[in-house]
Scaffold this active site. Sequence first.
Site, mmCIF file in Angstrom:
data_model
loop_
_atom_site.group_PDB
_atom_site.id
_atom_site.type_symbol
_atom_site.label_atom_id
_atom_site.label_comp_id
_atom_site.label_asym_id
_atom_site.label_seq_id
_atom_site.Cartn_x
_atom_site.Cartn_y
_atom_site.Cartn_z
ATOM 1 N N GLU A 65 0.848 -1.317 0.075
ATOM 2 C CA GLU A 65 -0.161 0.116 -0.106
ATOM 3 C C GLU A 65 0.839 1.253 0.097
ATOM 4 O O GLU A 65 1.581 1.537 1.087
ATOM 5 C CB GLU A 65 -0.892 -0.005 1.199
ATOM 6 C CG GLU A 65 -1.971 -1.321 1.158
ATOM 7 C CD GLU A 65 -2.326 -1.461 2.551
ATOM 8 O OE1 GLU A 65 -3.284 -2.587 2.738
ATOM 9 O OE2 GLU A 65 -2.190 -0.850 3.420
ATOM 10 N N GLU A 82 -4.850 -6.417 2.930
ATOM 11 C CA GLU A 82 -3.517 -7.081 3.218
ATOM 12 C C GLU A 82 -3.637 -8.661 2.717
ATOM 13 O O GLU A 82 -2.673 -9.215 2.429
ATOM 14 C CB GLU A 82 -3.432 -7.035 4.984
ATOM 15 C CG GLU A 82 -2.770 -5.772 5.368
ATOM 16 C CD GLU A 82 -3.439 -4.798 5.144
ATOM 17 O OE1 GLU A 82 -5.099 -5.004 5.168
ATOM 18 O OE2 GLU A 82 -3.170 -3.596 5.340
ATOM 19 N N GLN A 124 1.400 -2.470 5.892
ATOM 20 C CA GLN A 124 1.985 -1.102 6.067
ATOM 21 C C GLN A 124 2.229 -0.680 7.689
ATOM 22 O O GLN A 124 3.265 -0.070 8.009
ATOM 23 C CB GLN A 124 0.815 -0.074 5.833
ATOM 24 C CG GLN A 124 1.020 1.402 5.652
ATOM 25 C CD GLN A 124 0.155 2.244 4.884
ATOM 26 O OE1 GLN A 124 -1.068 2.608 5.523
ATOM 27 N NE2 GLN A 124 0.540 2.677 3.721
ATOM 28 N N PHE A 125 1.388 -1.551 8.321
ATOM 29 C CA PHE A 125 1.639 -1.532 9.814
ATOM 30 C C PHE A 125 1.450 -2.843 10.497
ATOM 31 O O PHE A 125 0.445 -3.688 9.964
ATOM 32 C CB PHE A 125 1.000 -0.509 10.943
ATOM 33 C CG PHE A 125 1.222 0.815 10.539
ATOM 34 C CD1 PHE A 125 2.314 1.528 11.155
ATOM 35 C CD2 PHE A 125 0.706 1.756 9.665
ATOM 36 C CE1 PHE A 125 2.698 2.991 10.939
ATOM 37 C CE2 PHE A 125 0.907 2.921 9.309
ATOM 38 C CZ PHE A 125 1.897 3.518 10.226
ATOM 39 N N HIS A 160 -1.176 0.146 15.391
ATOM 40 C CA HIS A 160 -0.264 0.080 14.701
ATOM 41 C C HIS A 160 1.205 -0.104 15.332
ATOM 42 O O HIS A 160 2.177 -0.574 14.597
ATOM 43 C CB HIS A 160 0.074 1.914 14.342
ATOM 44 C CG HIS A 160 -1.141 2.360 13.317
ATOM 45 N ND1 HIS A 160 -2.391 2.371 13.371
ATOM 46 C CD2 HIS A 160 -1.064 2.853 12.153
ATOM 47 C CE1 HIS A 160 -2.914 2.967 12.704
ATOM 48 N NE2 HIS A 160 -2.032 3.348 11.729
#
Length: 325
Positions: free
Chosen positions: A29, A60, A82-83, A129
């Site tokens: 992403e 994801e 991304q996290f 996150h």
Amino acid sequence: MAQMTMIQAITDAMRTELKNDENVLVFGEDVGQYGGVFRATEGLQSEFGEDRVFDTPLAESGISGLSIGLSLTGFRPVMEIQFFGFVFETMDGISGQMSRLRYRSGGQYNAPVTVRSPFGGGVKTPELHADSLEGLMAQSPGLRVVIPSSPYDAKGLLISSIRDNDPVVFLEHMKLYRSFREEVPEEEYTVDLDKAAVKREGKDVTIVTYGAMVHTSLKAAEQLAEEGIEAEIVDLRTISPIDVDTIVESVKKTNRAVVVQEAQKQAGIANHVVAEINEHAILHLEAPVLRVTAPDTVFPFAAAEDIWLPDYTNVVEKAKTVVNF
């Protein structure tokens, strides 16, 4: 040599492998023109083109599914979550599919996928996150789990991970991305997977740790040295499989051990490290093996993060406890 932050070293590792092997693909992403939320892939799309460095939908599970399919057709995907708190969306792809592909196919296929993702506290991110979920991956047979603590290790370990023929979960602590620089070779090099590093020599107590807690432990070791206690710091680097031999060799020298992790006491891999020490070095121990961890609660909101995360003073306290046992 160049002075690099960890994020620069990670970018350099991906650039190296994109140059070396046309089958390496980088995707996730916002990793294309935008360069990723932390700019880890900045400039790579313009250098290697949209066919090799590209954005994916915000899904994801789709990213991991794409990685599996590509790996079956000869590519070496480097996918980004991304996290890492979003790994739950792709647990089946990583733990249920990639991890067992070689076994399921009787060795006919493998999954040379590198799963990159930032994680870790201390930077006041929103909920989901920062969570330390590495223990989930470490408890999935068939996966390597790598967590560097320095720019030099990050570049060498990431190159080794991309070249590995089995899936590697490569976790990058957000607090370390730009917190310091060190000399990193501009040419390609590798750091062995599955091999711990002794970051500080000592004779009185072994501190086993990984990721950002390496630096917390090194700070604790400086404080302990002022009080006449010399701590040896073992940075696991690969947390699955762990380098039992290096840990045991250190414990046999110091006769005492503390295991430090950012994850909660019931999570992470501290419990596994303690079990390995007990199985292989119990007759060398002069005190129980203690742990420094976060509390067994969900990761708190940012206002409470500083008091929730383990601190170097916690490491000093536990090390003094085992030394004075």
